[in-house]
Scaffold this active site. Structure first.
Site, PDB file in Angstrom:
ATOM      1  N   VAL A 289      38.493  70.632  -7.653  1.00 20.10           N
ATOM      2  CA  VAL A 289      37.160  70.216  -8.107  1.00 20.10           C
ATOM      3  C   VAL A 289      37.316  69.369  -9.364  1.00 20.10           C
ATOM      4  O   VAL A 289      37.876  69.826 -10.365  1.00 20.10           O
ATOM      5  CB  VAL A 289      36.265  71.438  -8.376  1.00 20.10           C
ATOM      6  CG1 VAL A 289      34.951  71.018  -9.009  1.00 20.10           C
ATOM      7  CG2 VAL A 289      36.004  72.195  -7.076  1.00 20.10           C
TER       8      VAL A 289
ATOM      9  N   TYR B  55      21.317  46.862  -5.482  1.00 22.36           N
ATOM     10  CA  TYR B  55      22.028  47.683  -4.500  1.00 22.36           C
ATOM     11  C   TYR B  55      22.697  46.804  -3.452  1.00 22.36           C
ATOM     12  O   TYR B  55      23.871  47.001  -3.109  1.00 22.36           O
ATOM     13  CB  TYR B  55      21.063  48.657  -3.844  1.00 22.36           C
ATOM     14  CG  TYR B  55      21.729  49.622  -2.897  1.00 22.36           C
ATOM     15  CD1 TYR B  55      22.392  50.750  -3.379  1.00 22.36           C
ATOM     16  CD2 TYR B  55      21.705  49.411  -1.524  1.00 22.36           C
ATOM     17  CE1 TYR B  55      23.017  51.642  -2.521  1.00 22.36           C
ATOM     18  CE2 TYR B  55      22.329  50.292  -0.654  1.00 22.36           C
ATOM     19  CZ  TYR B  55      22.978  51.403  -1.157  1.00 22.36           C
ATOM     20  OH  TYR B  55      23.608  52.279  -0.299  1.00 22.36           O
TER      21      TYR B  55
ATOM     22  N   LYS C 112      26.816  46.448  -2.705  1.00 22.92           N
ATOM     23  CA  LYS C 112      27.438  46.752  -1.424  1.00 22.92           C
ATOM     24  C   LYS C 112      28.083  45.522  -0.802  1.00 22.92           C
ATOM     25  O   LYS C 112      29.103  45.632  -0.110  1.00 22.92           O
ATOM     26  CB  LYS C 112      26.413  47.379  -0.479  1.00 22.92           C
ATOM     27  CG  LYS C 112      25.940  48.758  -0.917  1.00 22.92           C
ATOM     28  CD  LYS C 112      27.117  49.724  -1.091  1.00 22.92           C
ATOM     29  CE  LYS C 112      26.671  51.128  -1.448  1.00 22.92           C
ATOM     30  NZ  LYS C 112      27.808  52.075  -1.590  1.00 22.92           N
TER      31      LYS C 112
END
Length: 250
Positions: A60, A155, A159
């Site tokens: 983790v 965004y 991308k």
């Protein structure tokens, strides 16, 4: 790989953005497939919740993917714990609500570009330094990278940038036997897309614009990542594979 081209057991896999949404779906799927996982997200509590639901004992790693030193520490911890990194899935991402360009603040723009693009680059950089031949870098992209949408300029740009990054890294890392690919996702009913579905008009518009006439579900997600993480994809690199139910067709 024990002779099975699709075998993922024992593969050492880092998943960023693993604390929620699609990242947590991938964590569950790879855990079930027998991979040894390193889970990355900003929220330690969210990571602990995901880790607690898995059969294995994942590493983790709470932290910020925008931090180069953090990404390098994740790779170092994977080497220390599992002896190396076989697969790095750059899945961490943020998306705001729809915002016209005149109302998109410079701060919002920088956060999206920094997490979605710079964070992806820094993760790939750390992965490449830790990987040997047969390594796999997989980036979660979006159909909006190729088909930008009004109101989502930042965004869409982030991308689109990841697709170019993947193509460049594939050329650079190919001689070392490391593949680099992207998965351009359509509209999934979880993670960043969940709030879109709550808007009836947008929900209807997306379904009508998708050949399969439905949203993606968690069950639709892992298969392509399994393929790209396994020996089955050994000769696939520099590619963006679209998983969108035919959204891009209409």
């Amino acid at each position: 790989m024990h002779g099975d081209l699709a075998d993922l057991s024992g593969r050492r896999v880092v998943i960023t953005g693993a604390g929620r949404g699609l990242g947590s779906v991938l964590a569950t799927a790879f855990d079930t497939a027998g991979a040894r996982l390193g889970l990355v997200a900003r929220s330690e509590a969210a990571l602990d919740e995901v880790a607690g639901s898995l059969r294995g004992e994942p590493l983790v790693c709470p932290g910020d993917v925008r931090d180069a030193a953090f990404n390098e520490s994740v790779a170092a911890h994977m080497v220390e714990r599992f002896g190396g990194v076989d697969v790095w899935i750059g899945n961490a991402g943020v998306s705001p609500g729809v915002s016209p360009v005149t109302e998109t603040t410079p701060e919002a723009w920088r956060e999206i570009i920094d997490v979605n693009l710079t964070g992806t680059f820094l993760g790939a950089r750390a992965a490449a330094a830790a990987m040997g031949p047969g390594g796999r870098i997989i980036v979660t992209g979006s159909v909006l990278g190729a088909r930008p949408r009004a109101g989502l300029a930042a965004y869409s740009a982030s991308k689109s940038g990841t697709q170019a990054l993947v193509a460049a890294l594939a050329q650079e890392l190919g001689p070392r036997g490391i593949t680099v690919n992207a998965v351009a996702l359509g509209w999934f009913d979880t993670g960043l897309g969940a709030h879109w579905r709550r808007d009836t008009e947008r929900d209807t518009g997306i379904v009508d614009h998708t050949a399969l006439r439905r949203w993606g579900t968690p069950a639709d997600l892992p298969g392509i990542y399994f393929f790209l993480a396994s020996e089955s994809s050994a000769y696939v690199t520099g590619t963006t594979i679209t998983v969108d139910g035919g959204y891009s067709l209409l």
